[in-house]
Scaffold this motif. Structure first.
Motif, short mmCIF file in Angstrom:
data_model
loop_
_atom_site.label_atom_id
_atom_site.label_comp_id
_atom_site.label_asym_id
_atom_site.label_seq_id
_atom_site.Cartn_x
_atom_site.Cartn_y
_atom_site.Cartn_z
N VAL A 28 3.92 7.27 2.12
CA VAL A 28 3.90 6.28 3.20
C VAL A 28 3.63 4.92 2.57
CG1 VAL A 28 2.71 5.60 5.31
CG2 VAL A 28 3.11 8.01 4.84
N GLU A 29 4.44 3.92 2.93
CA GLU A 29 4.31 2.59 2.36
C GLU A 29 4.24 1.53 3.45
OE1 GLU A 29 7.57 1.90 -0.32
OE2 GLU A 29 6.66 3.12 -1.89
N ALA A 30 3.38 0.52 3.20
CA ALA A 30 3.24 -0.61 4.11
C ALA A 30 3.05 -1.87 3.26
CB ALA A 30 2.04 -0.42 5.02
N ALA A 31 3.64 -2.97 3.70
CA ALA A 31 3.52 -4.24 2.98
C ALA A 31 2.91 -5.29 3.92
CB ALA A 31 4.90 -4.70 2.51
N VAL A 32 2.04 -6.12 3.33
CA VAL A 32 1.42 -7.23 4.07
C VAL A 32 1.44 -8.46 3.18
CG1 VAL A 32 -0.08 -5.75 5.49
CG2 VAL A 32 -0.93 -6.63 3.33
N SER A 33 1.20 -9.61 3.77
CA SER A 33 1.15 -10.86 3.01
C SER A 33 -0.04 -10.84 2.06
CB SER A 33 1.00 -12.05 3.94
OG SER A 33 2.15 -12.20 4.73
N LEU A 70 -2.02 -0.66 9.58
CA LEU A 70 -0.73 -1.12 9.09
C LEU A 70 0.42 -0.34 9.72
CD1 LEU A 70 -1.79 -1.05 5.34
CD2 LEU A 70 -1.55 -3.10 6.73
N ALA A 71 1.55 -1.00 9.87
CA ALA A 71 2.78 -0.32 10.25
C ALA A 71 3.47 0.07 8.95
CB ALA A 71 3.66 -1.24 11.08
N ALA A 72 3.70 1.35 8.76
CA ALA A 72 4.24 1.85 7.51
C ALA A 72 5.51 2.65 7.74
CB ALA A 72 3.19 2.73 6.81
N SER A 73 6.17 2.97 6.64
CA SER A 73 7.37 3.82 6.66
C SER A 73 7.13 5.03 5.77
CB SER A 73 8.58 3.06 6.15
OG SER A 73 8.86 1.95 6.98
N ALA A 74 7.68 6.18 6.17
CA ALA A 74 7.51 7.41 5.40
C ALA A 74 8.77 7.72 4.60
CB ALA A 74 7.19 8.58 6.34
N PHE A 75 8.55 8.21 3.39
CA PHE A 75 9.62 8.61 2.49
C PHE A 75 9.32 10.00 1.96
CE2 PHE A 75 9.14 4.04 2.36
CZ PHE A 75 10.43 3.60 2.58
N ARG A 76 10.34 10.69 1.52
CA ARG A 76 10.14 12.02 0.93
C ARG A 76 9.42 11.86 -0.41
NH1 ARG A 76 15.40 15.46 0.62
NH2 ARG A 76 15.99 13.31 0.80
N LYS A 118 7.39 12.79 9.02
CA LYS A 118 8.60 13.20 8.28
C LYS A 118 9.23 11.97 7.64
CE LYS A 118 8.19 17.35 9.92
NZ LYS A 118 7.03 17.96 9.36
N ALA A 119 9.99 12.19 6.58
CA ALA A 119 10.68 11.09 5.91
C ALA A 119 11.54 10.34 6.92
CB ALA A 119 11.54 11.63 4.76
N GLY A 120 11.46 9.01 6.87
CA GLY A 120 12.22 8.17 7.79
C GLY A 120 11.42 7.72 9.00
N ASP A 121 10.26 8.33 9.24
CA ASP A 121 9.43 7.97 10.39
C ASP A 121 8.72 6.64 10.16
OD1 ASP A 121 10.08 10.38 11.55
OD2 ASP A 121 8.09 11.29 11.29
N GLY A 122 8.49 5.92 11.25
CA GLY A 122 7.57 4.80 11.26
C GLY A 122 6.18 5.40 11.45
N PHE A 167 0.86 -1.18 0.00
CA PHE A 167 0.00 0.00 0.00
C PHE A 167 0.89 1.23 0.00
CE2 PHE A 167 -2.58 -3.25 1.99
CZ PHE A 167 -3.81 -3.09 1.36
N THR A 168 0.59 2.18 -0.88
CA THR A 168 1.35 3.42 -0.96
C THR A 168 0.37 4.58 -0.97
OG1 THR A 168 3.00 2.29 -2.32
CG2 THR A 168 3.07 4.69 -2.29
N ALA A 169 0.61 5.56 -0.10
CA ALA A 169 -0.25 6.75 -0.05
C ALA A 169 0.62 7.98 0.05
CB ALA A 169 -1.19 6.67 1.14
N GLU A 170 0.24 9.02 -0.70
CA GLU A 170 0.93 10.30 -0.61
C GLU A 170 0.04 11.25 0.16
OE1 GLU A 170 2.06 13.89 -3.54
OE2 GLU A 170 2.90 11.96 -4.12
N ALA A 171 0.62 11.99 1.11
CA ALA A 171 -0.17 12.90 1.94
C ALA A 171 0.65 14.11 2.34
CB ALA A 171 -0.64 12.17 3.20
N ALA A 172 -0.04 15.12 2.85
CA ALA A 172 0.66 16.29 3.40
C ALA A 172 1.52 15.81 4.55
CB ALA A 172 -0.34 17.33 3.87
N SER A 173 2.73 16.32 4.65
CA SER A 173 3.66 15.81 5.65
C SER A 173 3.17 16.01 7.07
CB SER A 173 5.05 16.40 5.45
OG SER A 173 5.01 17.79 5.55
N GLY A 174 2.58 17.13 7.40
CA GLY A 174 2.04 17.34 8.75
C GLY A 174 3.00 16.89 9.83
N LYS A 175 2.59 15.89 10.60
CA LYS A 175 3.40 15.38 11.70
C LYS A 175 4.39 14.31 11.26
CE LYS A 175 -0.20 16.10 15.17
NZ LYS A 175 -1.05 15.44 16.16
#
Length: 186
Positions: free
Chosen positions: A135-140, A120-126, A102-106, A92-100
């Motif tokens: 923000v990206e998250a992977a599941v089975s 989902l537990a995701a990771s943020a990228f610039r 930041k890139a590198g955040d869980g 799953f990939t979603a683009e959003a306003a950075s708000g709270k």
């Protein structure tokens, strides 16, 4: 000459008072008439909102099938659900306003459609756009996860400090093909 003008004004005023009292016009008539005349004025219409030009699209690249929502021909969608049957993953990939976020955040990412909810537990990228993150998250790979987009009329994507919603009408039309590609491509 000035006295003549003053006497004409006094006579006109007296005549107006006498005329108003003989017609029995209540003292509050002027505001009501004003309100009525304002009510008859044509309303100024607000410009109609333009329809959202973003659409749901189905794409394939190598061993990956993607159901994405965004501008046609845009390289980056605002939301995507990709399956990789060979790796048994759904991303799953979603683009959003950075708000709270930041890139590198869980990030805690929540997807809600109808009565279905996926946390989902995701990771943020610039993101490519200033002030936004991806923000990206992977599941089975599981058919029940694919059912998410089949519920309700809107997909709500939430993360700390940001929330977006996307209409699911176009996604539902493509969901059958996406499901088939993901589950039979194993």
């Amino acid at each position: 000459m000035g006295a003549w003008l003053v006497s004409r004004v006094a006579v006109a005023t007296a005549l107006a008072v006498a005329l108003a009292s003989s017609m029995a016009i209540p003292a509050t008539a002027a505001p009501k008439d004003k309100a009525r005349s304002e009510a008859r004025k044509p309303e100024t219409r607000k410009p109609e909102a333009k329809p959202d030009p973003r659409v749901w699209m189905l794409a394939k690249a190598d061993d990956t099938f993607v159901l994405r929502y965004g501008m046609p021909r845009a390289p980056d969608p605002v939301f995507a659900m990709a399956c990789q049957p060979g790796a048994q993953l759904i991303l799953f990939t979603a683009e959003a306003a950075s708000g709270k976020v930041k890139a590198g955040d869980g990030v805690a990412l929540t997807l809600v459609a109808g009565k279905r909810r996926l946390e989902l537990a995701a990771s943020a990228f610039r993101a490519a756009t200033e002030g936004r993150v991806v923000v990206e998250a992977a599941v089975s790979l599981d058919g029940r996860v694919l059912d998410l987009l089949g519920e309700g009329d809107t997909l709500v994507v939430r993360m700390p400090g940001a929330s977006d919603s996307y209409p699911l009408a176009g996604a539902k039309a493509k969901l059958g093909d996406f499901r088939k590609a993901c589950l039979t491509g194993r």
